[in-house]
Structures are given as structure tokens and as C-alpha cells.
Design an enzyme around this catalytic site. Structure first.
Site, PDB file in Angstrom:
ATOM      1  N   ASP A   8       0.894  -1.191   0.039  1.00  0.00           N
ATOM      2  CA  ASP A   8       0.003  -0.019   0.044  1.00  0.00           C
ATOM      3  C   ASP A   8       0.964   1.270  -0.101  1.00  0.00           C
ATOM      4  O   ASP A   8       2.090   1.206   0.438  1.00  0.00           O
ATOM      5  CB  ASP A   8      -0.857   0.032   1.329  1.00  0.00           C
ATOM      6  CG  ASP A   8      -1.685   1.032   1.491  1.00  0.00           C
ATOM      7  OD1 ASP A   8      -2.362   1.577   0.667  1.00  0.00           O
ATOM      8  OD2 ASP A   8      -1.465   1.938   2.418  1.00  0.00           O
ATOM      9  N   LEU A   9       0.378   2.547  -0.459  1.00  0.00           N
ATOM     10  CA  LEU A   9       1.116   3.767  -0.438  1.00  0.00           C
ATOM     11  C   LEU A   9       1.035   4.590   0.747  1.00  0.00           C
ATOM     12  O   LEU A   9       1.948   4.775   1.585  1.00  0.00           O
ATOM     13  CB  LEU A   9       0.970   4.169  -1.875  1.00  0.00           C
ATOM     14  CG  LEU A   9       1.823   5.369  -2.149  1.00  0.00           C
ATOM     15  CD1 LEU A   9       3.453   5.230  -2.354  1.00  0.00           C
ATOM     16  CD2 LEU A   9       1.244   6.236  -3.321  1.00  0.00           C
ATOM     17  N   ARG A  39      -8.015  13.294   6.370  1.00  0.00           N
ATOM     18  CA  ARG A  39      -7.589  11.784   6.085  1.00  0.00           C
ATOM     19  C   ARG A  39      -9.056  11.047   6.119  1.00  0.00           C
ATOM     20  O   ARG A  39      -9.403  10.117   5.472  1.00  0.00           O
ATOM     21  CB  ARG A  39      -6.466  11.088   6.884  1.00  0.00           C
ATOM     22  CG  ARG A  39      -6.462   9.673   6.768  1.00  0.00           C
ATOM     23  CD  ARG A  39      -5.888   9.033   5.313  1.00  0.00           C
ATOM     24  NE  ARG A  39      -5.486   7.819   5.494  1.00  0.00           N
ATOM     25  CZ  ARG A  39      -5.153   7.127   4.381  1.00  0.00           C
ATOM     26  NH1 ARG A  39      -5.307   7.483   3.257  1.00  0.00           N
ATOM     27  NH2 ARG A  39      -4.611   5.848   4.445  1.00  0.00           N
ATOM     28  N   ASN A 117      -4.480   3.485  -4.096  1.00  0.00           N
ATOM     29  CA  ASN A 117      -5.910   4.362  -4.594  1.00  0.00           C
ATOM     30  C   ASN A 117      -4.993   5.298  -5.265  1.00  0.00           C
ATOM     31  O   ASN A 117      -5.737   6.186  -6.022  1.00  0.00           O
ATOM     32  CB  ASN A 117      -6.429   4.938  -3.367  1.00  0.00           C
ATOM     33  CG  ASN A 117      -7.648   3.954  -2.955  1.00  0.00           C
ATOM     34  OD1 ASN A 117      -7.820   2.945  -3.487  1.00  0.00           O
ATOM     35  ND2 ASN A 117      -8.039   4.393  -1.442  1.00  0.00           N
TER      36      ASN A 117
HETATM   37  C1  LAC Z   1      -3.709   3.911  -0.542  1.00  0.00           C
HETATM   38  C2  LAC Z   1      -4.140   4.391   0.438  1.00  0.00           C
HETATM   39  C3  LAC Z   1      -5.662   4.189   0.455  1.00  0.00           C
HETATM   40  O1  LAC Z   1      -4.197   3.275  -1.310  1.00  0.00           O
HETATM   41  O2  LAC Z   1      -3.513   4.008   1.687  1.00  0.00           O
HETATM   42  O3  LAC Z   1      -2.421   4.205  -1.013  1.00  0.00           O
END
Ligand code: LAC
Length: 222
Positions: A8-9, A39, A117
Site C-alpha cells: 500500500d502507499l 484523512r 488508490n
Molecule cells: C492507498 C491508501 C488507501 O491506497 O492508503 O495508498
């Protein structure tokens, strides 16, 4: 042996701590409150838009969420530097230990990727700035499926990109709701739980394994 791992980012490879500092500059003394509200609204809007089949990219969601948060905080004047602040997510720092862990896994022959996302353009900018682009095989943005996490179509991008079945793919996230979504889809999940009191949402997802950036590579090796 692990064959592929996706990360995840926001909140995982990139730490969210910098958000508070950026908000504090725009709104002295209420930075932490603005960051937390921002957030929360960002995620809420992404979930709603996915359920409503009304996708716009995450940059748009993030901007709308900032405006919603500012509105909620009851500010009388327009937020100073709103445009600059709205880019704060793209400017977050790498989590300490993240780069080393990804590099170590890749050196072991593991396929690595980011699954996020984030809008494609923002993702590209972030990966170049952090030099993650040199050690990630796949950069997967939800733009390709026009839905946000935890929609199953998002996690399916990892199986499509790697050609592996879900149960042979590791997914690493610090977001509990993302851990639940990925686990429900069938990926093997590692939760980088920052707060020992945090719990996975009760949505019937499998219990993830828990690690830190320091212990991750070793855990995935065994
Ligand atoms: C992402 C967020 C949701 O997908 O943390 O990077």
C-alpha cells in the site's frame, strides 16, 4: 518462499506524519485536527464513490476531502495555501526502513509492486521522488479499474499483474481496513500495525500477520 509482494502507499510506504506538519503550517494550532479530519473524509469519500459507482481520481477525492474538512472545522477565511496543501499527500516522506525492506525482498528474487488508490500521475511522481521506481516491478493505480479499495477489483490487479493466484501473493499495508479488504479477497496480508491498540474492522476477514518494516523481509523469507 514468497514470490510476489505488493505494498500500500499512503500510510504504508509513505508515512502520514508529515500531513500534520503541512496542515499546521496552513492552520497553526489545529494542524493535527485538520490532518485527521482530512484523512477520515478522504477515505469516506473514496468508499462512498466506489459504492455509488461514481469514480473520480484520488487527487480529486483528496481535494474534496480537504474542502470538507476545512468546512467542518468552521474556518471563516479561506485556507491559506490551499492549493499547495492539497498536494501534501504526494509529498509525504518514505517510512523509515521501507526502502531497505523492498530492496531486500527484490534482491531475494521476489516480484515487488505498489497497489494503491493514488492517481496514476501522482503515483509516478511519488515513485520517482522516492526512488522506489528502481526497485518496484509493478506500479498499480486504481485508475485502471475505476474503483477504490476495498473493492475486490483493486486487489485483483495484483493477481492479474503477477499471474499468481491470490493465496500466493503477499500484501503489506499499515491500514487496518485495507488489510481486511485484501484478506477478504484472498491475498496473504501482513499488517504493519503502528498502534498496538488498533483492531481490524469486524467484517469477517482473516486475521493478518503483524510485522514492522524491520522484521518484514525476514518474516516473508521464512
Ligand atoms: C492507498 C491508501 C488507501 O491506497 O492508503 O495508498
Amino acid at each position: 518462499m514468497t514470490e510476489a509482494v505488493y505494498f500500500d502507499l499512503f500510510g504504508t510506504l509513505l508515512e502520514l506524519d508529515g500531513l500534520g506538519a503541512a496542515c499546521e503550517q496552513a492552520l497553526p494550532d489545529r494542524g493535527a485536527q485538520l490532518a485527521a479530519t482530512w484523512r477520515a473524509r478522504q477515505l469516506e469519500i473514496s468508499w462512498l464513490r466506489t459504492a455509488m459507482r461514481a469514480f473520480v481520481d484520488f487527487d480529486q477525492v483528496t481535494g474534496d476531502a480537504l474542502d470538507a474538512a476545512v468546512d467542518e472545522l468552521g474556518l471563516r477565511r479561506p485556507l491559506e495555501g490551499r492549493k499547495r496543501l492539497s498536494r501534501a499527500f504526494a509529498e509525504l516522506d518514505l517510512a523509515p526502513g521501507a526502502h531497505d525492506a523492498v530492496r531486500e525482498l527484490r534482491a531475494d528474487g521476489v516480484r515487488t509492486g505498489v497497489l494503491t488508490n493514488a492517481a496514476s500521475g501522482t503515483l509516478r511522481t511519488v515513485l520517482e521522488r522516492t526512488r522506489l521506481d528502481a526497485i518496484l516491478d509493478d506500479a498499480l493505480s486504481v485508475d485502471a479499474v475505476a474503483a477504490f479499495k476495498p473493492d475486490p477489483s483493486v486487489y485483483r490487479m495484483a493477481t492479474d499483474a503477477s499471474g499468481l493466484p491470490a493465496h500466493r501473493i503477499e500484501f503489506v499495508t499499515a491500514n487496518g481496513w485495507d488489510a481486511a479488504g485484501a484478506g477478504a479477497f484472498g491475498l496473504r496480508v501482513v499488517w504493519l500495525r503502528a498502534d498496538p491498540r488498533a483492531r481490524i474492522p469486524r467484517v469477517g476477514a482473516p486475521v493478518p500477520r503483524i510485522a514492522t518494516w524491520r522484521t518484514l523481509a525476514e518474516m516473508l523469507r521464512s
